[in-house]
Motif scaffolding. Structure first.
Motif, mmCIF file in Angstrom:
data_model
loop_
_atom_site.group_PDB
_atom_site.id
_atom_site.type_symbol
_atom_site.label_atom_id
_atom_site.label_comp_id
_atom_site.label_asym_id
_atom_site.label_seq_id
_atom_site.Cartn_x
_atom_site.Cartn_y
_atom_site.Cartn_z
ATOM 1 N N HIS B 97 -20.083 33.552 -22.999
ATOM 2 C CA HIS B 97 -20.944 31.873 -24.174
ATOM 3 C C HIS B 97 -21.041 31.054 -22.869
ATOM 4 O O HIS B 97 -20.075 30.576 -22.382
ATOM 5 C CB HIS B 97 -19.885 32.429 -25.086
ATOM 6 N N ASP B 98 -21.567 30.269 -23.490
ATOM 7 C CA ASP B 98 -21.627 29.012 -23.292
ATOM 8 C C ASP B 98 -21.360 28.330 -24.329
ATOM 9 O O ASP B 98 -21.515 28.129 -25.366
ATOM 10 C CB ASP B 98 -22.848 28.437 -22.795
ATOM 11 N N ILE B 99 -20.127 27.264 -23.898
ATOM 12 C CA ILE B 99 -19.042 26.315 -24.327
ATOM 13 C C ILE B 99 -19.129 24.738 -24.077
ATOM 14 O O ILE B 99 -18.746 25.120 -23.259
ATOM 15 C CB ILE B 99 -17.586 26.911 -25.172
ATOM 16 N N GLU B 100 -19.192 24.484 -25.210
ATOM 17 C CA GLU B 100 -19.517 22.567 -25.209
ATOM 18 C C GLU B 100 -18.436 21.737 -25.733
ATOM 19 O O GLU B 100 -18.713 22.410 -27.125
ATOM 20 C CB GLU B 100 -20.895 22.302 -24.992
ATOM 21 N N GLU B 101 -17.216 21.275 -24.808
ATOM 22 C CA GLU B 101 -17.019 19.987 -25.427
ATOM 23 C C GLU B 101 -16.673 18.854 -24.863
ATOM 24 O O GLU B 101 -16.313 19.099 -23.708
ATOM 25 C CB GLU B 101 -15.192 20.243 -25.894
ATOM 26 N N LYS B 102 -17.195 17.594 -25.779
ATOM 27 C CA LYS B 102 -17.193 16.576 -25.867
ATOM 28 C C LYS B 102 -18.253 16.315 -23.965
ATOM 29 O O LYS B 102 -18.037 15.502 -22.896
ATOM 30 C CB LYS B 102 -15.603 16.068 -24.687
ATOM 31 N N GLY B 103 -19.529 17.107 -23.921
ATOM 32 C CA GLY B 103 -19.945 16.933 -22.978
ATOM 33 C C GLY B 103 -20.068 17.905 -21.956
ATOM 34 O O GLY B 103 -20.788 17.961 -20.845
ATOM 35 N N VAL B 104 -18.622 18.272 -21.884
ATOM 36 C CA VAL B 104 -18.418 19.416 -20.669
ATOM 37 C C VAL B 104 -18.842 20.808 -21.476
ATOM 38 O O VAL B 104 -18.619 21.371 -22.339
ATOM 39 C CB VAL B 104 -16.931 19.271 -20.242
ATOM 40 N N ARG B 105 -19.731 21.267 -20.291
ATOM 41 C CA ARG B 105 -20.163 22.836 -20.682
ATOM 42 C C ARG B 105 -19.389 23.483 -19.463
ATOM 43 O O ARG B 105 -19.093 23.344 -18.267
ATOM 44 C CB ARG B 105 -21.738 22.528 -20.102
ATOM 45 N N MET B 106 -19.137 24.960 -20.160
ATOM 46 C CA MET B 106 -18.366 25.725 -19.761
ATOM 47 C C MET B 106 -18.843 26.927 -20.202
ATOM 48 O O MET B 106 -18.713 27.183 -20.821
ATOM 49 C CB MET B 106 -16.660 25.833 -19.868
ATOM 50 N N LYS B 107 -19.513 28.140 -18.872
ATOM 51 C CA LYS B 107 -19.565 29.902 -18.930
ATOM 52 C C LYS B 107 -18.253 30.259 -19.289
ATOM 53 O O LYS B 107 -17.796 30.783 -17.725
ATOM 54 C CB LYS B 107 -20.600 29.891 -17.638
ATOM 55 N N LEU B 108 -17.729 30.515 -20.403
ATOM 56 C CA LEU B 108 -16.926 31.119 -20.258
ATOM 57 C C LEU B 108 -17.214 33.300 -20.323
ATOM 58 O O LEU B 108 -18.283 33.220 -21.405
ATOM 59 C CB LEU B 108 -16.517 31.145 -21.639
ATOM 60 N N THR B 109 -16.825 33.851 -19.473
ATOM 61 C CA THR B 109 -17.004 35.279 -19.786
ATOM 62 C C THR B 109 -15.964 35.934 -19.468
ATOM 63 O O THR B 109 -14.759 35.811 -19.277
ATOM 64 C CB THR B 109 -17.759 35.669 -18.514
ATOM 65 N N VAL B 110 -15.974 37.175 -20.906
ATOM 66 C CA VAL B 110 -15.048 37.205 -21.795
ATOM 67 C C VAL B 110 -14.579 39.331 -21.020
ATOM 68 O O VAL B 110 -16.167 39.606 -21.125
ATOM 69 C CB VAL B 110 -14.117 37.555 -22.406
ATOM 70 N N ILE B 111 -13.429 39.281 -20.463
ATOM 71 C CA ILE B 111 -14.244 40.658 -19.690
ATOM 72 C C ILE B 111 -13.398 41.976 -20.448
ATOM 73 O O ILE B 111 -11.731 41.346 -20.007
ATOM 74 C CB ILE B 111 -14.543 41.111 -17.994
#
Lengths: 338, 338
Positions: B97-111
Motif C-alpha cells: 500500500h502507498d500511505i501518505e501522511e503530511k507529505g511523506v510517502r511510504m510504500k508499506l508491504t505487509v507479508i
C-alpha cells in the motif's frame, strides 16, 4: 455464601424418580470427567471454579523445553465432595501435553487407550462372579476446550473429537471467553456448530425436558440447549465489584464476573453438568459402553485369566452363563458353533 | 579575503526557511542544513517498509496491522473473500500500500503467512518463511552485483518480522521457541503477546518475565538486539525496551465513544478496552517502536547486518564453488575474504 454445588432444583418430584433419587443420595454418585485442550486455555482454573475446590495444589507448569520432550500424559485426581448429605466421588482426568508438541499427529492415542481401558476393566468386572462392588471408572463426560482465538475449530480439534465421539460424551467448551465481545462470541458459536455439523462430529445432546416437568425447568433446558457450546470464564479470585465481592477477573477496564450470565456461560455449564450428571452416566452406559462391548465381543478373545471367555456373539451370552459355572479359577474355553 | 559564511549560504538558508539571526555568526558553517536537504529528498522519494506477520490463525494479525497504520492494509481487508479457511500448507502473501501522511510517502508491504502453526503437524513450518526472507536478500544481491544496476534497488527485504505469541499466560510453546531461534538469525524479530485482553496485569507481567527468561535461555536475540547498540545513549533507550518486551497488544479497527472522545477499542459487557490507552495495553509502545522511533534503525540493521551476513555467506559460497572448479585450494582465498 457461595452458590450451592448440587442444587436439586426440582421443586416437585414424581414418586418413582423420587425413590431413585433417594437411593442415589444414599449411595452417592461416582462421576469421571475428562478434560482435554491445549495448554493455557484455563482448564485447571475452570475445573477448580466448577467444583469450588483446588484439585491441583502442587501444580508446576513446565517450560517450553520440557514440553518438547513430553508426550500426552494421563493424570487422574479424585475428590469426594459432600453437600446436603449428597456425596459425589468426582474423578477429573487431565491430559497434559495435548496439542503442545510441534507435531501433534497421534498425540491422543494415549487418551483413547485410557478410555478404552476403563471400558475394558468394566467389561471384565461386569463379567465376573462378584458384581456387587463394581467400581465405575468409565469416562462419563469429556470437556473439550476450544481456543477462543481462532475462527472456529482447528484441524486437531476436529480430528480429536471424531476419534472419541463414539466413546465418550463430548461437551465442547469455548475457553477464556472474556477475550470475546458478545458479537464475536455468537459468531464463534455458530461457526463451531456449523463445523461440528460439517464434519459429522457427535457431541452430547441434552435431553429435552419431559412433559411432566415444571415450566421453569423446561425453560432452563431450552436456554441451555440454545447456548451450546458454552463460552466460559473461570476464576478462584474474589474481586470487589459494585460494592460486593464476586468471583471474577480484574482488568484495568472492568471486572469480568464468572457467575454473571451476561458475562459468560459458566453458570450454564455448571447447571448442565449437575442437572445432567445422571443422564451423562446413562448415555455412557447405554450407548458408548454398549458400543464398546459389542465391538469387543465381536472381536472375541479371552478377557483375562479370572473371567469367563465370552462367546463371539452377544446373542449367545444368556446361554453361555447358564451352562458354564466356574469350577476352578481357570477360565474354560467355550466353543459355540455359530 | 574570506566571505562571512552566512553570506555564502544565504540563499540556501532562505530556501530552508531557516531563521537568519540578525547578527552575523562567524562560527556557523551551516552543516545542519543538510538535515533539511535530506528531509526534502526523503519526502520526494518516499521510503519502503516491509513487515512480515507470523502467528497462528486467529491471533489478530490483520487487525493489528490495520490498527498500526490506521488503514485497511491487511490482506484480508483488501481481498473480497471473508471465509477464513485454514490453508493446508503455509502460504506467503504480500500486499503493498502507498500511505501518505503530511507529505511523506511510504510504500508499506505487509507479508502474511497464513497456515503457520495451524496444522496438526507443524514440523519445519518455518522453512517456507526462512526461504522467503532469504529469497528477498538474494534478489537484492543479484541487483547489487549487476554490472548495470538500478539507481535505487527496489527493497523487498523483510525489515521486521512481528511474531504473535498466543496469550496462554504460561510460557512459550515449543513452536514459538523453534521459530524464533531460527529466524532471529536472519531477520529482526519483534515478538508480541497477541489478544492480550485475556490477561490481567498480574498474569501479563508473569507471562512476560517467563518469556524473557525463555528467550534468554534459548539464546534468542530479538529486536532490539543487544549487540547492535551503537552507543551508550542507544543502549539506555534500548535497555528500557528490552525490559518491556514482548509488548502485550490488543488491536481494533472499531471506534467507540469513551468519555466524549472517539477511540479505537473493543466493547464488552464489563468495559471498553481502549487500544491506545497504555493503562489497558501496550499497543502504543509497539507503534512507537516500529514507526515513530525505531523504523529507520530496523531498516539499517536489516541492510547493514542481516543482509550483509547473507551476502558474505553467499559470496563465499560462490567463491568456494569457483575455486573448487578451478582447483585452487581454499586457504589461498583468505586475503580476498570480505
Amino acid at each position: 455464601s457461595s452458590a450451592s454445588l448440587l442444587f436439586l432444583s426440582r421443586a416437585s418430584l414424581p414418586t418413582q424418580r423420587h425413590q431413585v433419587h433417594r437411593k442415589s443420595v444414599k449411595k452417592g454418585f461416582e462421576f469421571t470427567l475428562m478434560v482435554v485442550g491445549e495448554s493455557g486455555l484455563g482448564k485447571s482454573t475452570l475445573i477448580n471454579s466448577l467444583f469450588l475446590t483446588d484439585l491441583y495444589p502442587e501444580r508446576v507448569i513446565p517450560g517450553a523445553a520440557e514440553k518438547i520432550e513430553r508426550t500426552v500424559q494421563i493424570e487422574a485426581s479424585t475428590v469426594e465432595i459432600e453437600e446436603r448429605g449428597v456425596k459425589l466421588r468426582l474423578t477429573v482426568v487431565d491430559t497434559p501435553g495435548y496439542g503442545d508438541a510441534i507435531n501433534s499427529q497421534d498425540c491422543f492415542s494415549t487418551i483413547i487407550s485410557y478410555i478404552d481401558d476403563q471400558f475394558e476393566r468394566y467389561l471384565h468386572d461386569e463379567s465376573g462372579l462378584n458384581r456387587r462392588h463394581i467400581v465405575d471408572n468409565r469416562v462419563h463426560c469429556c470437556f473439550y476446550f476450544i481456543s477462543p482465538l481462532g475462527h472456529g475449530l482447528k484441524p486437531l480439534d476436529v480430528q480429536f473429537m471424531k476419534a472419541i465421539h463414539n466413546k465418550v460424551n463430548v461437551v465442547p467448551v469455548i475457553a477464556k471467553a472474556d477475550t470475546l465481545t458478545l458479537r464475536e462470541r455468537e459468531r464463534l458459536k455458530r461457526r463451531i456448530l456449523d463445523e461440528i455439523d460439517e464434519h459429522g462430529i457427535k457431541i452430547y445432546h441434552l435431553p429435552d425436558a419431559e412433559s411432566d416437568e415444571d415450566e421453569d425447568f423446561k425453560e432452563q433446558t431450552r436456554i441451555l440447549k440454545a447456548s451450546i457450546p458454552f463460552a466460559v470464564v473461570g476464576s478462584n479470585q474474589q474481586i470487589e465489584a459494585k460494592g460486593k465481592k464476586v468471583r471474577g477477573r480484574l482488568y484495568p477496564w472492568g471486572v469480568v464476573e464468572v457467575e454473571n450470565p451476561e458475562h459468560n456461560d459458566f453458570l450454564k455449564l455448571r447447571t448442565m453438568l449437575i442437572t445432567h450428571m445422571q443422564d451423562l452416566q446413562e448415555v455412557t452406559q447405554d450407548l458408548h459402553y454398549e458400543n464398546f462391548r459389542s465391538d469387543r465381543l465381536k472381536r472375541g478373545g479371552r478377557l483375562s485369566s479370572h473371567g469367563y471367555v465370552l462367546p463371539l456373539s452377544p446373542a449367545y451370552v444368556p446361554v453361555c452363563f447358564q451352562l458354564l459355572p466356574l469350577t476352578d479359577s481357570r477360565a474354560q474355553a467355550v466353543h459355540l458353533d455359530g | 579575503m574570506s566571505v562571512p559564511s552566512c553570506q555564502l549560504f544565504d540563499q540556501t538558508k532562505e530556501e530552508c526557511g531557516v531563521m537568519q539571526s540578525p547578527l552575523v555568526d562567524f562560527s556557523y558553517v551551516g552543516i545542519d542544513a543538510i538535515l533539511e536537504q535530506m528531509r526534502r529528498k526523503a519526502m520526494k522519494q518516499g521510503f519502503e517498509l516491509n513487515i512480515m506477520v507470523v502467528g497462528q490463525s486467529g491471533l489478530g494479525k490483520s487487525t493489528l496491522m490495520n490498527t498500526l497504520f490506521k488503514s485497511k492494509v491487511s490482506r484480508k481487508s483488501v481481498l473480497a473473500t471473508s471465509q477464513e479457511k485454514i490453508p493446508k500448507t503455509i502460504e506467503i502473501k504480500s500486499i503493498s500500500h502507498d500511505i501518505e501522511e503530511k507529505g511523506v510517502r511510504m510504500k508499506l508491504t505487509v507479508i502474511d503467512t497464513p497456515g503457520f502453526g495451524d496444522q496438526i503437524n507443524n514440523e519445519n513450518c518455518w522453512q517456507p518463511i526462512m526461504k522467503f526472507i532469504n529469497d528477498q536478500y538474494e534478489a537484492y544481491l543479484q541487483e547489487e552485483i549487476n554490472i548495470n544496476r538500478k539507481k535505487r534497488i527496489p527493497d523487498s527485504r523483510v525489515h521486521c518480522c512481528i511474531y504473535f505469541i498466543p496469550p496462554t499466560g504460561h510460557c512459550l510453546r515449543p513452536l514459538d521457541v523453534e521459530f524464533m531461534k531460527r529466524l532471529s538469525k536472519v531477520v529482526n524479530i519483534v515478538p508480541v503477546i497477541a489478544k492480550a485482553d485475556t490477561l490481567t496485569l498480574e498474569e501479563r507481567d508473569f507471562f512476560k518475565k517467563k518469556i524473557r527468561e525463555e528467550l534468554r535461555s534459548n539464546g534468542i536475540d530479538v529486536y532490539p538486539q543487544k549487540e547492535f547498540d551503537e552507543d551508550a545513549e542507544d543502549r539506555m533507550i534500548n535497555e528500557k525496551i528490552r525490559e518491556m518486551i514482548p509488548f502485550a497488544v490488543v488491536g481494533s479497527d472499531q471506534e467507540y465513544q469513551v468519555n466524549g472522545r472517539r477511540l479505537l477499542g473493543r466493547k464488552t459487557k464489563w468495559g471498553t478496552i481502549e487500544v491506545e490507552n497504555i493503562a489497558h495495553c501496550e499497543f502504543a509502545y509497539l507503534r512507537d517502536l516500529l514507526i515513530r522511533t525505531h523504523m529507520q534503525n530496523i531498516k539499517d540493521i536489516t541492510s547493514s547486518i542481516h543482509y550483509e551476513m547473507y551476502r558474505v555467506r553467499r559470496l563465499n559460497e560462490s567463491n568456494t564453488a569457483v575455486t573448487q572448479a578451478n582447483g585452487i585450494p581454499e586457504h589461498h582465498l583468505s586475503a580476498h575474504e570480505m
